[in-house]
Design a protein around this motif. Structure first.
Motif, PDB file in Angstrom:
ATOM      1  N   LEU A 148       0.702  -1.103  -0.033  1.00  0.00           N
ATOM      2  CA  LEU A 148       0.014  -0.055  -0.387  1.00  0.00           C
ATOM      3  C   LEU A 148       0.497   1.414   0.275  1.00  0.00           C
ATOM      4  O   LEU A 148       1.548   1.249   0.782  1.00  0.00           O
ATOM      5  CB  LEU A 148      -1.548  -0.299   1.143  1.00  0.00           C
ATOM      6  N   PRO A 149       0.613   1.905  -0.951  1.00  0.00           N
ATOM      7  CA  PRO A 149       2.148   2.745  -1.258  1.00  0.00           C
ATOM      8  C   PRO A 149       1.314   4.309  -0.296  1.00  0.00           C
ATOM      9  O   PRO A 149      -0.156   4.096   0.066  1.00  0.00           O
ATOM     10  CB  PRO A 149       1.868   3.306  -2.590  1.00  0.00           C
ATOM     11  N   GLU A 175       0.617   7.732  -1.191  1.00  0.00           N
ATOM     12  CA  GLU A 175       0.142   8.246  -1.848  1.00  0.00           C
ATOM     13  C   GLU A 175      -1.336   8.070  -1.978  1.00  0.00           C
ATOM     14  O   GLU A 175      -1.886   6.753  -2.497  1.00  0.00           O
ATOM     15  CB  GLU A 175       0.644   8.298  -3.478  1.00  0.00           C
ATOM     16  N   GLN A 176      -2.437   8.937  -2.551  1.00  0.00           N
ATOM     17  CA  GLN A 176      -3.974   8.014  -3.077  1.00  0.00           C
ATOM     18  C   GLN A 176      -3.645   7.627  -3.928  1.00  0.00           C
ATOM     19  O   GLN A 176      -3.395   7.423  -5.131  1.00  0.00           O
ATOM     20  CB  GLN A 176      -4.799   9.665  -3.288  1.00  0.00           C
ATOM     21  N   SER A 177      -4.412   6.005  -3.423  1.00  0.00           N
ATOM     22  CA  SER A 177      -4.594   4.821  -4.221  1.00  0.00           C
ATOM     23  C   SER A 177      -5.840   4.572  -5.178  1.00  0.00           C
ATOM     24  O   SER A 177      -6.289   3.714  -5.356  1.00  0.00           O
ATOM     25  CB  SER A 177      -3.372   3.853  -4.440  1.00  0.00           C
ATOM     26  N   HIS A 202     -14.924  -0.875  -4.944  1.00  0.00           N
ATOM     27  CA  HIS A 202     -13.154  -0.812  -4.741  1.00  0.00           C
ATOM     28  C   HIS A 202     -12.605  -2.455  -4.334  1.00  0.00           C
ATOM     29  O   HIS A 202     -12.085  -2.980  -4.500  1.00  0.00           O
ATOM     30  CB  HIS A 202     -12.605  -0.413  -3.822  1.00  0.00           C
ATOM     31  N   GLY A 246      -7.819   1.201   1.746  1.00  0.00           N
ATOM     32  CA  GLY A 246      -7.346   1.031   0.964  1.00  0.00           C
ATOM     33  C   GLY A 246      -5.791  -0.237   2.114  1.00  0.00           C
ATOM     34  O   GLY A 246      -5.845  -1.445   1.140  1.00  0.00           O
ATOM     35  N   TYR A 249     -10.203   5.444  -5.779  1.00  0.00           N
ATOM     36  CA  TYR A 249     -11.378   5.361  -6.968  1.00  0.00           C
ATOM     37  C   TYR A 249     -11.938   6.195  -6.323  1.00  0.00           C
ATOM     38  O   TYR A 249     -12.582   5.858  -5.746  1.00  0.00           O
ATOM     39  CB  TYR A 249     -11.051   4.504  -7.956  1.00  0.00           C
TER      40      TYR A 249
END
Length: 238
Positions: free
Chosen positions: A85-86, A88-90, A100, A148, A92
């Motif tokens: 999980l990065p 940054e927002q990943s 999701h 996420g 939608y």
């Protein structure tokens, strides 16, 4: 408990990103089935380390080994067992929580029966069951991060890599997020980077980086004794 727990070993790993020496001669061991914290300020090399561990980058020198029951795992079979999980927002913004999860289930080729069982459990664990139909763009920062996490948990990974999951999240949501991480930690090896020094106390073992080098590695209490401090953040003052 998931018996296929993965351990990691880094030997003299170095990585340069553009003109910056992100990691320099890093050697660390990550025992299976524990929560490991990669602790350090911005620019310490945390994100580079997480991306290397996720096999998104290759080291310039040194090696990273993945092991199961003491035996090395072939490179070709490790990536499908890793969830990343990065920071940054990943997600939608126009997809709901359930949409999701359905999207990720398709990526993982899950059966409908398996998906129904796992998605219900993960939504409940994250406290998102009653928000299943809410779009990600309308979630609070903490709820967004928890969504996420459960998306990448859907495939029951053996190694979970989280890059600063609590960044930009309020203190209460940070607590809830760590409760979620702790709740799955007996099923997988977790490596989580953070610049919040207080989060070191939530980890089973911490590895402190600064300017791409290892300052200390071990149990939080042992590190505090080693540097004769009361809080991990005081290590940087030393």
């Amino acid at each position: 408990m998931n018996k296929k727990l993965i351990s990691l070993s880094l030997t003299e790993v170095s990585k340069k990103m553009l003109e910056t020496q992100a990691l320099s001669g890093v050697s660390l061991n990550f025992e299976a089935g524990r929560i490991h914290g990669i602790i350090g300020p911005d620019g310490a090399g945390k994100t580079t380390f997480i991306r290397l561990a996720a096999k998104l980058l290759k080291p310039d020198s040194g090696s990273i080994g993945y092991f199961e029951d003491g035996k090395k795992i072939p490179d070709g079979s490790i990536q499908k067992r890793i969830a990343y999980l990065p920071q940054e927002q990943s997600l939608y913004a126009d997809l709901s929580c359930m949409e999701h999860l359905e999207f990720f289930s398709n990526l993982y080729s899950m059966s409908k029966k398996d998906f129904k069982k796992k998605s219900a459990r993960l939504l409940e664990m994250a406290g998102l069951s009653r928000f299943a139909d809410r779009k990600a763009g309308n979630l609070s920062g903490g709820m967004y991060k928890k969504l996420g996490v459960i998306c990448v948990l859907l495939n029951s990974p053996d190694l979970l890599l989280l890059d600063e999951p609590a960044i930009g999240v309020d203190p209460l949501s940070r607590r809830d997020l760590w409760e979620l991480i702790r709740s799955v930690s007996n099923e997988m090896t977790v490596i989580c980077s953070t610049s919040y020094m207080d989060e070191a106390e939530k980890c089973d073992k911490v590895h402190i980086l600064n300017e791409g080098k290892v300052i200390a590695s071990g149990l939080p209490d042992n590190i505090k004794k080693q540097f004769n401090v009361k809080k991990i953040e005081e290590v940087f003052l030393k």
